[in-house]
Design an enzyme around this catalytic site. Structure first.
Site, PDB file in Angstrom:
ATOM      1  N   GLU A  86      22.176 -30.464 -22.678  1.00 60.05           N
ATOM      2  CA  GLU A  86      22.021 -31.851 -22.244  1.00 60.05           C
ATOM      3  C   GLU A  86      22.073 -32.800 -23.446  1.00 60.05           C
ATOM      4  OE1 GLU A  86      18.500 -32.139 -19.847  1.00 60.05           O
ATOM      5  OE2 GLU A  86      19.275 -30.809 -18.303  1.00 60.05           O
TER       6      GLU A  86
ATOM      7  N   GLU B 293      20.968 -24.222 -16.155  1.00 63.00           N
ATOM      8  CA  GLU B 293      19.638 -24.528 -15.608  1.00 63.00           C
ATOM      9  C   GLU B 293      19.786 -24.791 -14.122  1.00 63.00           C
ATOM     10  OE1 GLU B 293      17.388 -27.616 -17.519  1.00 63.00           O
ATOM     11  OE2 GLU B 293      17.642 -26.712 -19.494  1.00 63.00           O
TER      12      GLU B 293
END
Length: 851
Positions: free
Chosen positions: A439, A506
């Site tokens: 991210e 994730e």
């Protein structure tokens, strides 16, 4: 001298099992020789520690007698008090940071003369500086990367008499915070080692062993070995010998290279070892060979470096998914951070072993250490147990996510640190892919391309991915975090890029608090927004609600309205975008999706939803190490071992006659439920992955019988009475007196009939006698701010975990528990010397006799 020569010689004699011996080869026979080399000497014990900045502490003659004596690993943040005032804030779990110093005296035996002395750190958080005899040796800003220093040149002049010493000083600067989005810990929180080697030697990370060609039909395989040798200049010709031994110690392949090099460093590329009847490493049979890399000067062996080798192949395609040894295998994985709950970042080896055994018992086959490299012991255990690892290097790149994180140093240090990460870990068979980020804020294709090229130059045997880096175009496997949980998102990406494989870096995010239940589905953004969602939770929810995998309520009216808003339901109905069952369905449905990594396996400190919470309940195992109900849901889908689990508990005073949704997870074909001996009917397991009965609450007994053609399992839960006493469950009854071994003692509050009281919050007082120390007490309650080694702790939903570590003395360790209104209990753990290391059972911890 703080450490006597006797201690040094004892360490030389009893260094850990992976340490290399010092022997001489002559005429095919090994003979004892004068001191030649010694690797992996533990350097963890009896450091002097001071919290606070003392600039004079770098000096060789600084007086540290008044400082605290500590053993490593050591985390000074976890020893502090929780407070909203601490600068790490909700990201760091409201625990303190600060500057600290460590000092330790190293005695120098005369046998070390003319040797190189290498000081190795598995990890120091954060901004570490090291001095030897008052001379600055080096600085490392990254708190997760292992590093080493050749300190030989800082010891000049000590050889004038038989024994002398060197003063090691380490400054840790974690003053500015937050430095991460999660609890990082502070200090020398991993092991420290010494290597005593010849002037010409193989460095710690100087061997890269990997699988070459494999013929699955004939069981012939190649092991390819790259070797680095340091200190070759002026040393004359020497021979590098590679020997591969099987698990029984039999020599199965060898090769030899004569080197006559004038440069300081030598690189030997792709030495080929041909292995007949090769045994493949896999998740079900993690077979390991041992590679011995030796240096000979004449007939004298002057160095030996051991490397464990697993022969295995990996591949990945859009139609077959991930392949291990040419066989399709779905990646059934989870992510987690590096802390160990009550011990903070200073996680003992035994705790790592227990944690990974819990996941193995659940049926999980893949691990994602997030978002940093973990301690070396983690990867050793993954090799031994047969886990596949996505190894992640960075959380971010040039731009900081937390105010003082690695983004401040990335551009100057990323190549140094990434090389250290890859070279340290690339021989592990467990590692199947590299992740270069997670991210990343303001990520660019240019930086991704640069990192990918850099990694492939060091290791071209594994694919590269990135958490939510799928749009940049230079990674091998598209990695998806939360966005991949939205309906149709992965399918749409596949339509645009049909040749790209994907992985759920994730996926998924759900929340559970052990022993807490709600029958109405909760969505984080709408019902309990994260800190970054609190400015406009309803607006953010309205934007995503049509993309979320909605979960039906288990009842029209909330059955458990008394549950605190700070806790999450342990039914599979507290979600962010997708629940567990939809995650598993998605992974099975899409062949180009290699698998998913749930967020998370364990609750971790930090990244909470704000005070007073220490964390958010993403784990399916809580901070204390107790399994939540979600653990058993995964087990029912991932494990072949027959199992059955029922939830919730059956102690609900005041709810007589209220229908309680009773849920069963099982990997058998059907289940029948009984209430006080009366059958409530048999139901088949469906692709919904759970069976539900609506049962009017009546105190007594719920029994579930799960069946398939060849198997029948029973599970009984009973209504408890009032708290009366406690039971102890320990994962070991005997430990070694080595200052390392740890025993986990689960403490259950029970009624007079021995039934665990699931809503008990008794305040328990613990005392310990004998050669052990309590290193952590935890109950799993994310709102509990008790000190982690305080002698008192309230039970949370009936349970507390006590962690006891051995000292270096033998004897019986007696743990006692007392509480007002409860019968006191005690248990005995035996601490012994000179025995084989204690091991954990793969089964549940066993009840230890109360005394």
């Amino acid at each position: 001298m703080k450490n006597s020569l006797c201690l040094i010689l004892l360490l030389l004699a009893t260094a850990c099992t992976s340490a290399d011996t010092h022997t001489q080869i002559s005429g095919g026979n090994e003979k004892q020789q004068t001191f030649a080399f010694e690797r992996n000497i533990p350097f963890d014990f009896d450091w002097q520690f001071h919290l606070g900045d003392v600039s004079a502490a770098k000096g060789a003659y600084f007086d540290d007698k008044a400082w605290q004596t500590v053993d490593l690993p050591h985390d000074y943040s976890i020893t502090g008090e929780y407070s909203q005032a601490h600068p790490a804030g909700w990201r760091g779990g409201f625990l303190p940071t600060g500057v600290a110093w460590y000092r330790k005296n190293l005695e120098i035996p005369s046998e070390w003369k003319n040797k190189r002395i290498i000081l190795r750190f598995d990890g120091v958080y954060l901004n570490s500086d090291v001095w030897v005899n008052g001379q600055h040796v080096g600085h490392r800003p990254n708190g997760y990367v292992s590093f080493s220093y050749d300190i030989t040149k800082y010891l000049k002049g000590v050889w004038g008499k038989p024994f002398d010493s060197a003063q090691i000083a380490v400054r840790v600067d974690h003053e500015q915070a937050p430095t991460g989005r999660w609890y990082t810990g502070s200090g020398i929180y991993r092991h420290v080692w010494l290597d005593i080697v010849d002037q010409t030697f193989v460095p710690k990370d100087g061997v890269f062993a990997r699988t070459g060609e494999v013929d699955f039909d004939s069981q012939q395989a190649q092991v390819l070995v790259d070797t680095e040798v340091h200190g070759a200049k002026g040393q004359g010709p020497f021979r590098v010998q590679q020997k591969l031994f099987d698990a029984d110690g039999k020599l199965v392949a060898n090769a030899s290279t004569l080197v006559n090099e004038s440069s300081e460093d030598v690189a030997l590329d792709k030495t080929v070892l041909n292995v007949r009847d090769a045994k493949l490493w896999s998740t079900t049979d993690p077979y390991l060979y041992s590679l011995h890399t030796e240096i000979f000067k004449g007939e004298q062996r002057t160095d030996l470096k051991k490397t464990r080798v697993g022969i295995r192949t990996i591949d990945y395609t859009v139609d077959k998914g991930f392949l291990l040894n040419n066989e399709p295998l779905e990646l059934e994985g989870m992510s987690f951070h590096h802390d160990g709950g009550p011990v903070g970042a200073a996680v003992p080896d035994d705790m790592w072993r227990r944690r990974l055994m819990q996941l193995k018992e659940m049926g999980m086959n893949s691990l994602r250490p997030a978002h940093t490299p973990f301690a070396p012991i983690f990867y050793d255990l993954a090799d031994e147990m047969g886990f596949l690892v996505m190894n992640e290097a960075f959380d971010g790149w040039e731009t900081e996510k937390a105010d003082y994180d690695y983004g401040l140093f990335f551009e100057q240090w990323w190549q140094i640190d990434l090389e250290a990460i890859i070279k340290r870990d690339r021989s592990h068979p467990s590692i199947i892919m590299w992740s270069i980020g997670n991210e990343v804020i303001r990520k660019t294709s240019e930086t991704q391309e640069e990192l990918v090229k850099f990694v492939k130059a060091l290791d071209d045997t594994r694919p590269i991915t990135q958490g939510r880096g799928y749009m940049l175009g230079y990674d091998d496997i598209a990695g998806f975090n939360g966005h991949g949980e939205f309906k149709g998102f992965l399918e749409e990406y596949h339509e645009k890029y049909p040749k790209r494989t994907m992985v759920g870096t994730e996926i998924t995010h759900t929340l559970q608090t052990r022993g807490v239940y709600r029958t109405k589905t909760a969505y984080r953004t709408r019902d309990n927004p994260a800190p970054w969602e609190k400015d406009d939770p309803i607006g953010k929810w309205n934007k995503i609600k049509d993309k979320v995998f909605l979960v039906p309520d288990l009842s029209e009216q909330e059955v458990f309205p008394e549950a605190s808003k700070f806790y999450d339901s342990s039914y599979d109905n507290a979600i962010v975008r997708m629940n567990i069952r939809d995650e598993i369905k998605l992974s099975k449905k899409l062949p180009y999706l290699l698998g998913t990594y749930r967020w998370t396996a364990f609750d971790y400190l930090g990244e909470s939803f704000g005070w007073p919470a220490r964390t958010a309940n993403f784990g399916i195992i809580d901070l204390a190490g107790f399994e939540k109900d979600g653990y058993y849901l995964y087990q029912s889908q991932w494990s072949d071992k027959p199992m059955v689990h029922v939830l919730p508990h059956w102690t609900h005073p005041g709810k007589e006659g209220v229908e309680i949704p009773m849920v069963v997870y099982t990997n058998l074909d059907e289940a029948e439920m009984f209430l006080n001996g009366t059958s409530l009917g048999t139901k088949a397991m469906t692709d919904d992955m759970q069976i539900v009965w609506q049962v009017p609450y009546t105190p007594g007994e719920i029994e579930v019988v799960a069946r398939s053609k060849a198997t029948e399992l029973r599970k009984v839960i009973r209504t408890s009475g009032k708290p009366s006493s406690v039971n102890f469950f320990a994962d070991k009854s005997t430990i070694q007196a080595n200052k390392r071994d740890v025993v986990h003692v689960a403490v259950d509050v029970i009624d007079k009939h021995g039934v665990m009281v699931p809503n008990a919050d008794s305040l328990l007082s613990f005392s310990l006698e004998g050669p052990g120390k309590i290193i952590g007490i935890e109950n799993g309650d994310i709102l509990d701010h008790s000190h982690h080694v305080a002698p008192e702790r309230r039970a949370f939903n009936g349970k507390v975990m006590v962690l006891i570590q051995a000292t270096d003395e033998e004897g019986d360790i007696r743990l006692s528990a007392t509480s007002d209104g409860l019968v006191s209990k005690a248990m005995i753990i035996h601490s012994v010397k000179n025995t084989a290391p204690a091991t954990l059972d793969n089964s549940k911890p066993k009840l230890i006799a109360n005394h």
